[in-house]
Motif scaffolding. Structure first.
Motif, PDB file in Angstrom:
ATOM      1  N   MET A 278      -0.217  11.848  -3.095  1.00 44.54           N
ATOM      2  CA  MET A 278      -0.375  11.365  -1.720  1.00 44.54           C
ATOM      3  C   MET A 278      -1.775  10.804  -1.481  1.00 44.54           C
ATOM      4  O   MET A 278      -2.441  11.123  -0.496  1.00 44.54           O
ATOM      5  CB  MET A 278      -0.067  12.505  -0.739  1.00 44.54           C
ATOM      6  CG  MET A 278       1.367  12.998  -0.787  1.00 44.54           C
ATOM      7  SD  MET A 278       2.547  11.691  -0.396  1.00 44.54           S
ATOM      8  CE  MET A 278       2.261  11.512   1.367  1.00 44.54           C
ATOM      9  N   ASP A 279      -2.231   9.973  -2.401  1.00 49.54           N
ATOM     10  CA  ASP A 279      -3.507   9.275  -2.241  1.00 49.54           C
ATOM     11  C   ASP A 279      -3.289   8.114  -1.278  1.00 49.54           C
ATOM     12  O   ASP A 279      -2.396   7.289  -1.466  1.00 49.54           O
ATOM     13  CB  ASP A 279      -3.984   8.771  -3.605  1.00 49.54           C
ATOM     14  CG  ASP A 279      -5.343   8.088  -3.535  1.00 49.54           C
ATOM     15  OD1 ASP A 279      -5.822   7.819  -2.415  1.00 49.54           O
ATOM     16  OD2 ASP A 279      -5.920   7.819  -4.594  1.00 49.54           O
ATOM     17  N   GLY A 280      -4.097   8.027  -0.237  1.00 46.07           N
ATOM     18  CA  GLY A 280      -3.917   7.003   0.785  1.00 46.07           C
ATOM     19  C   GLY A 280      -4.049   5.582   0.302  1.00 46.07           C
ATOM     20  O   GLY A 280      -3.551   4.651   0.943  1.00 46.07           O
ATOM     21  N   ARG A 281      -4.714   5.361  -0.837  1.00 43.02           N
ATOM     22  CA  ARG A 281      -4.851   4.014  -1.388  1.00 43.02           C
ATOM     23  C   ARG A 281      -3.741   3.679  -2.376  1.00 43.02           C
ATOM     24  O   ARG A 281      -3.651   2.534  -2.831  1.00 43.02           O
ATOM     25  CB  ARG A 281      -6.212   3.876  -2.076  1.00 43.02           C
ATOM     26  CG  ARG A 281      -7.380   3.861  -1.107  1.00 43.02           C
ATOM     27  CD  ARG A 281      -8.704   3.843  -1.837  1.00 43.02           C
ATOM     28  NE  ARG A 281      -9.815   3.696  -0.917  1.00 43.02           N
ATOM     29  CZ  ARG A 281     -10.336   4.683  -0.199  1.00 43.02           C
ATOM     30  NH1 ARG A 281      -9.819   5.906  -0.315  1.00 43.02           N
ATOM     31  NH2 ARG A 281     -11.336   4.475   0.630  1.00 43.02           N
ATOM     32  N   ALA A 282      -2.917   4.644  -2.722  1.00 38.23           N
ATOM     33  CA  ALA A 282      -1.852   4.415  -3.681  1.00 38.23           C
ATOM     34  C   ALA A 282      -0.461   4.628  -3.091  1.00 38.23           C
ATOM     35  O   ALA A 282       0.497   3.991  -3.516  1.00 38.23           O
ATOM     36  CB  ALA A 282      -2.038   5.326  -4.897  1.00 38.23           C
ATOM     37  N   SER A 283      -0.332   5.533  -2.134  1.00 32.53           N
ATOM     38  CA  SER A 283       0.951   5.802  -1.483  1.00 32.53           C
ATOM     39  C   SER A 283       0.827   5.447  -0.012  1.00 32.53           C
ATOM     40  O   SER A 283       0.016   6.040   0.714  1.00 32.53           O
ATOM     41  CB  SER A 283       1.343   7.275  -1.636  1.00 32.53           C
ATOM     42  OG  SER A 283       1.566   7.595  -2.998  1.00 32.53           O
ATOM     43  N   TYR A 284       1.637   4.502   0.438  1.00 36.33           N
ATOM     44  CA  TYR A 284       1.558   4.036   1.826  1.00 36.33           C
ATOM     45  C   TYR A 284       2.830   3.279   2.172  1.00 36.33           C
ATOM     46  O   TYR A 284       3.617   2.903   1.296  1.00 36.33           O
ATOM     47  CB  TYR A 284       0.343   3.104   2.016  1.00 36.33           C
ATOM     48  CG  TYR A 284       0.263   1.982   1.012  1.00 36.33           C
ATOM     49  CD1 TYR A 284       1.013   0.795   1.177  1.00 36.33           C
ATOM     50  CD2 TYR A 284      -0.546   2.092  -0.112  1.00 36.33           C
ATOM     51  CE1 TYR A 284       0.934  -0.237   0.257  1.00 36.33           C
ATOM     52  CE2 TYR A 284      -0.622   1.068  -1.051  1.00 36.33           C
ATOM     53  CZ  TYR A 284       0.126  -0.093  -0.856  1.00 36.33           C
ATOM     54  OH  TYR A 284       0.065  -1.120  -1.771  1.00 36.33           O
ATOM     55  N   PHE A 285       3.033   3.061   3.466  1.00 34.08           N
ATOM     56  CA  PHE A 285       4.105   2.158   3.900  1.00 34.08           C
ATOM     57  C   PHE A 285       3.787   1.667   5.289  1.00 34.08           C
ATOM     58  O   PHE A 285       2.949   2.222   6.008  1.00 34.08           O
ATOM     59  CB  PHE A 285       5.474   2.847   3.782  1.00 34.08           C
ATOM     60  CG  PHE A 285       5.999   3.488   5.036  1.00 34.08           C
ATOM     61  CD1 PHE A 285       6.948   2.855   5.818  1.00 34.08           C
ATOM     62  CD2 PHE A 285       5.572   4.768   5.397  1.00 34.08           C
ATOM     63  CE1 PHE A 285       7.455   3.477   6.949  1.00 34.08           C
ATOM     64  CE2 PHE A 285       6.074   5.392   6.525  1.00 34.08           C
ATOM     65  CZ  PHE A 285       7.019   4.741   7.316  1.00 34.08           C
ATOM     66  N   GLY A 286       4.453   0.557   5.682  1.00 32.97           N
ATOM     67  CA  GLY A 286       4.158  -0.036   6.977  1.00 32.97           C
ATOM     68  C   GLY A 286       5.168  -1.131   7.313  1.00 32.97           C
ATOM     69  O   GLY A 286       6.071  -1.442   6.547  1.00 32.97           O
ATOM     70  N   ALA A 287       4.955  -1.717   8.481  1.00 34.53           N
ATOM     71  CA  ALA A 287       5.830  -2.794   8.973  1.00 34.53           C
ATOM     72  C   ALA A 287       5.074  -3.574  10.041  1.00 34.53           C
ATOM     73  O   ALA A 287       4.195  -3.018  10.726  1.00 34.53           O
ATOM     74  CB  ALA A 287       7.124  -2.227   9.544  1.00 34.53           C
ATOM     75  N   PHE A 288       5.412  -4.840  10.176  1.00 26.91           N
ATOM     76  CA  PHE A 288       4.836  -5.638  11.255  1.00 26.91           C
ATOM     77  C   PHE A 288       5.824  -6.734  11.674  1.00 26.91           C
ATOM     78  O   PHE A 288       6.624  -7.211  10.873  1.00 26.91           O
ATOM     79  CB  PHE A 288       3.471  -6.233  10.875  1.00 26.91           C
ATOM     80  CG  PHE A 288       3.480  -7.067   9.629  1.00 26.91           C
ATOM     81  CD1 PHE A 288       3.754  -8.426   9.671  1.00 26.91           C
ATOM     82  CD2 PHE A 288       3.199  -6.491   8.401  1.00 26.91           C
ATOM     83  CE1 PHE A 288       3.747  -9.192   8.521  1.00 26.91           C
ATOM     84  CE2 PHE A 288       3.196  -7.251   7.233  1.00 26.91           C
ATOM     85  CZ  PHE A 288       3.469  -8.605   7.311  1.00 26.91           C
ATOM     86  N   LEU A 289       5.733  -7.107  12.942  1.00 24.23           N
ATOM     87  CA  LEU A 289       6.636  -8.097  13.519  1.00 24.23           C
ATOM     88  C   LEU A 289       6.227  -9.491  13.073  1.00 24.23           C
ATOM     89  O   LEU A 289       5.080  -9.882  13.193  1.00 24.23           O
ATOM     90  CB  LEU A 289       6.602  -7.990  15.047  1.00 24.23           C
ATOM     91  CG  LEU A 289       7.526  -8.925  15.833  1.00 24.23           C
ATOM     92  CD1 LEU A 289       8.980  -8.587  15.558  1.00 24.23           C
ATOM     93  CD2 LEU A 289       7.227  -8.817  17.327  1.00 24.23           C
ATOM     94  N   VAL A 290       7.193 -10.248  12.564  1.00 26.91           N
ATOM     95  CA  VAL A 290       6.916 -11.611  12.086  1.00 26.91           C
ATOM     96  C   VAL A 290       7.650 -12.672  12.880  1.00 26.91           C
ATOM     97  O   VAL A 290       7.326 -13.862  12.785  1.00 26.91           O
ATOM     98  CB  VAL A 290       7.278 -11.759  10.592  1.00 26.91           C
ATOM     99  CG1 VAL A 290       6.412 -10.857   9.745  1.00 26.91           C
ATOM    100  CG2 VAL A 290       8.740 -11.457  10.342  1.00 26.91           C
ATOM    101  N   GLY A 291       8.643 -12.319  13.672  1.00 26.88           N
ATOM    102  CA  GLY A 291       9.353 -13.337  14.439  1.00 26.88           C
ATOM    103  C   GLY A 291      10.477 -12.768  15.256  1.00 26.88           C
ATOM    104  O   GLY A 291      10.810 -11.601  15.162  1.00 26.88           O
TER     105      GLY A 291
END
Length: 291
Positions: A278-291
């Motif tokens: 669970m290293d923050g620079r190796a394990s992550y996820f996200g999402a952002f609105l594109v349209g």
């Protein structure tokens, strides 16, 4: 003396002729200018009458349909109507086709120029919780999804951030309907063969080299209107347990787009969660609105 009088008379006659000619030219100019203005006004009224399909002369009311069809005014009007109908039909067909295509594909219509998209984005990173397990245990039948759900995500500190999105129990809450770009990466540290040989043989009867490791990462969507989670994406690889004393390092990454609705939730599950780093620079996820 008589010659002088004759010359004077001749001069007066010539002067009178010149004056008369000048007056005639001026009167002719005024007359023709008036005629041209009258013709111009008449032509303008005729053009307007063609457009509104009105008759200027009462005699046209008694003309036959064939005569009206052959008249220049009628031909001009028909051509103008034809071009207007063609232009409007093409524009209408284009708008209808675009609307139907967006309806069938679920694509969100583009916003008007100058209206910015809502700033909706999140990037959460792995974090090791000292009190809670970073994964959620349970049987597949009770959970409704594959793998083990990651709960220990950081949304405020370090490289993580939340912009108009919320992080609840390891899930990202979608606030606005639209097309989202979703991504995730998980990092695994497999212990060396010497470290785990005895444990693996005791559990399965096979050595680590014979058993191998299947690493899988899933991205799920949870909808309020649907009972079970929906699998959006998955990524996997087969890894061999490392030999010697050094551990094996592996990562899984995936990304894609999905049209989401308000109150939808996104979460990540993995196999072999006990080997996840669970290293923050190796394990992550996200999402952002594109349209």
């Amino acid at each position: 003396m008589a010659i002088s009088i004759s010359l004077q008379c001749l001069g007066l006659v010539i002067l009178a002729a010149i004056l008369l000619q000048t007056i005639t030219v001026a009167i002719s100019f005024i007359y023709f200018n008036k005629v041209l203005n009258t013709m111009k006004e008449s032509f303008s009224r005729s053009s307007v009458s063609c457009l509104i399909n009105a008759n200027l002369h009462s005699g046209l009311e008694e003309s036959t349909a064939e005569d009206r069809k052959r008249s220049p005014c009628s031909q001009v009007t028909q051509q103008l109507h034809y071009h207007i109908e063609k232009t409007m039909a093409g524009r209408f067909q284009k708008e209808i086709s675009s609307a139907m295509r967006n309806k069938l594909t679920g694509v969100r219509p583009a916003l008007s120029p100058g209206v910015p998209l809502p700033k909706v984005a999140a990037h959460v990173t792995g974090v090791v919780s000292p009190t809670d397990s970073p994964v959620e245990e349970g049987s597949r039948s009770s959970r409704g999804y594959l793998g083990q759900r990651i709960r220990a995500w950081e949304g405020q500190r370090g490289l993580s951030f939340l912009q108009n999105m919320e992080l609840r129990g390891g899930e990202l809450l979608v606030p606005t309907a639209g097309l989202y770009y979703i991504y995730a990466q998980t990092y695994f540290r497999l212990p060396s063969t010497e470290e785990s040989e005895g444990e693996a043989k005791e559990e399965t009867g096979l050595t680590r080299e014979e058993e191998g490791a299947e690493l899988v990462q899933y991205i799920y969507r949870k909808m309020s209107s649907y009972t079970g989670p929906i699998l959006l994406m998955k990524s996997f690889r087969s890894a061999c347990w490392p030999r010697g004393q050094e551990p094996g390092l592996f990562s899984l990454h995936q990304a894609g787009t999905a049209y989401l609705q308000p109150a939808d939730r996104l979460f990540i599950t993995v196999s072999n969660a006990s080997a996840m780093e669970m290293d923050g620079r190796a394990s992550y996820f996200g999402a952002f609105l594109v349209g």
